[in-house]
Design an enzyme around this catalytic site. Structure first.
Site, PDB file in Angstrom:
ATOM      1  CG  MET A  95      -1.894  -1.239   1.169  1.00 34.53           C
ATOM      2  SD  MET A  95      -2.735  -1.502  -0.421  1.00 34.53           S
ATOM      3  CE  MET A  95      -4.166  -0.476  -0.175  1.00 34.53           C
ATOM      4  NE  ARG A  96       6.348   3.304   0.909  1.00 34.00           N
ATOM      5  CZ  ARG A  96       6.412   4.461   1.537  1.00 34.00           C
ATOM      6  NH1 ARG A  96       5.678   4.656   2.619  1.00 34.00           N
ATOM      7  NH2 ARG A  96       7.195   5.445   1.118  1.00 34.00           N
ATOM      8  CG  LEU A  98       6.173   1.445  -6.475  1.00 32.74           C
ATOM      9  CD1 LEU A  98       6.806   0.406  -7.411  1.00 32.74           C
ATOM     10  CD2 LEU A  98       6.586   1.163  -5.038  1.00 32.74           C
ATOM     11  CG  ASN A 112      -0.498  -2.594  -8.126  1.00 38.22           C
ATOM     12  OD1 ASN A 112      -0.362  -3.096  -7.001  1.00 38.22           O
ATOM     13  ND2 ASN A 112      -1.453  -1.713  -8.380  1.00 38.22           N
ATOM     14  CG  HIS A 114      -6.490  -1.169  -8.676  1.00 36.92           C
ATOM     15  ND1 HIS A 114      -6.135  -0.414  -7.559  1.00 36.92           N
ATOM     16  CD2 HIS A 114      -7.700  -0.722  -9.067  1.00 36.92           C
ATOM     17  CE1 HIS A 114      -7.098   0.450  -7.312  1.00 36.92           C
ATOM     18  NE2 HIS A 114      -8.058   0.294  -8.211  1.00 36.92           N
ATOM     19  N   GLY A 148       2.581   6.818 -12.516  1.00 36.45           N
ATOM     20  CA  GLY A 148       1.282   7.300 -12.040  1.00 36.45           C
ATOM     21  C   GLY A 148       0.679   6.350 -11.015  1.00 36.45           C
ATOM     22  CG  ASP A 150      -3.841   2.069  -8.937  1.00 37.05           C
ATOM     23  OD1 ASP A 150      -2.936   1.278  -8.639  1.00 37.05           O
ATOM     24  OD2 ASP A 150      -4.605   2.581  -8.090  1.00 37.05           O
ATOM     25  CB  ALA A 178     -11.327 -12.590  -9.692  1.00 37.51           C
ATOM     26  CD  GLU A 179      -7.294  -8.722  -5.697  1.00 42.85           C
ATOM     27  OE1 GLU A 179      -6.454  -9.109  -4.868  1.00 42.85           O
ATOM     28  OE2 GLU A 179      -7.879  -7.645  -5.589  1.00 42.85           O
TER      29      GLU A 179
HETATM   30  C1  GAR Z   1      -5.787  -6.992  -2.682  1.00 45.48           C
HETATM   31  O1  GAR Z   1      -7.178  -7.061  -2.773  1.00 45.48           O
HETATM   32  C2  GAR Z   1      -5.251  -5.994  -3.675  1.00 45.48           C
HETATM   33  O2  GAR Z   1      -6.023  -5.878  -4.826  1.00 45.48           O
HETATM   34  C3  GAR Z   1      -5.282  -4.734  -2.888  1.00 45.48           C
HETATM   35  O3  GAR Z   1      -4.902  -5.103  -1.590  1.00 45.48           O
HETATM   36  C4  GAR Z   1      -5.368  -6.417  -1.340  1.00 45.48           C
HETATM   37  C5  GAR Z   1      -4.268  -7.204  -0.678  1.00 45.48           C
HETATM   38  O4  GAR Z   1      -4.742  -8.431  -0.250  1.00 45.48           O
HETATM   39  N1  GAR Z   1      -4.389  -3.765  -3.432  1.00 45.48           N
HETATM   40  C6  GAR Z   1      -4.693  -2.494  -3.567  1.00 45.48           C
HETATM   41  O5  GAR Z   1      -5.738  -2.015  -3.196  1.00 45.48           O
HETATM   42  C7  GAR Z   1      -3.604  -1.660  -4.204  1.00 45.48           C
HETATM   43  N2  GAR Z   1      -4.141  -0.417  -4.655  1.00 45.48           N
HETATM   44  P1  GAR Z   1      -3.751  -9.579   0.226  1.00 45.48           P
HETATM   45  O6  GAR Z   1      -2.766  -8.929   1.221  1.00 45.48           O
HETATM   46  O7  GAR Z   1      -4.629 -10.577   0.900  1.00 45.48           O
HETATM   47  O8  GAR Z   1      -3.063 -10.122  -0.984  1.00 45.48           O
END
Ligand code: GAR
Length: 206
Positions: A95-96, A98, A112, A114, A148, A150, A178-179
């Site tokens: 959550m930073r 870059l 990344n 998102h 930028g 995302d 889904a991620e």
């Molecule tokens: C994920 O849902 C990812 O998409 C989000 O943080 C979560 C981390 O989950 N990332 C963002 O929002 C970045 N902008 P996890 O620690 O269980 O993988």
């Protein structure tokens, strides 16, 4: 990546690390031929660190608290990444934002994930942004990182329906499922050298 040596990944995290776990599982099952050279967390209490240690993966707590400038934090991160001979940097809930110090050190080699279909709903609370807007579908996006927020070239996206009674939590959980497979698939494309970046457009080679 050199010769036939497995691609060396660094996974940067700040929290629970379910995406890290999905990547570990894919490597351990043989679906993904890669090695996690290190996990880097900017939070000492991130549960992702426990996941790394359970699987014998070197983990570094790299707190941003001691750095007044974002670019000096990133310069120190680049040193850690270089010392682990990393080929691909994975931002898995890191959550930073870059700075160009990191971005230029790993051109088209930082991915990344998102929790929305970019370019809709960048930044924080993407799932709540989607609910507030009233979209019927959201999802996740894996993209290369540019300077930028995302905004980098999109590699893969998966669409997830939004249900009428969704809350931020229920939608987040559906998107997160889904991620896990979308991220693994994108990493596999990189490892198999099937990604060609042409400006903003990413071509997936056969
Ligand atoms: C994920 O849902 C990812 O998409 C989000 O943080 C979560 C981390 O989950 N990332 C963002 O929002 C970045 N902008 P996890 O620690 O269980 O993988």
């Amino acid at each position: 990546m050199s010769g036939n040596a497995p691609c060396r990944l660094a996974v940067l995290v700040s929290g629970s690390g379910t995406n890290l776990q999905a990547i570990i599982d894919c490597i351990e099952s043989g679906e993904l031929t890669a090695e996690i050279a290190c996990v880097i967390s900017n939070k000492a209490d991130a549960y992702a660190l426990t996941r790394a240690s359970r699987h014998g993966i070197p983990a570094v707590i790299h707190s941003n608290a001691h750095f007044s400038e974002r670019s000096s934090y990133d310069a120190a991160t680049v040193e850690i990444l270089r010392s682990h001979k990393v080929d691909l940097v994975i931002l898995a809930g890191f959550m930073r934002i870059l700075t160009d110090t990191m971005v230029h050190a790993f051109p088209n080699a930082i991915m990344n994930i998102h929790p929305a279909l970019l370019p809709s709903f960048p930044g924080l609370h993407a799932q709540q942004q989607a609910l507030d807007y009233g979209v019927r579908y959201s999802g996740c996006t894996v993209h290369f990182v540019d300077c930028g927020t995302d905004t980098g070239p999109i590699i893969l996206q998966t669409v997830v329906p939004v249900e009428q009674d969704d809350t931020e939590e229920t939608l987040s959980a559906r998107i997160q499922k889904a991620e896990h497979h979308t991220f693994a698939e994108a990493i596999k494309l990189f490892v198999d050298r099937k990604i060609l970046v042409q400006g903003r457009r990413v071509q997936i080679l056969p």
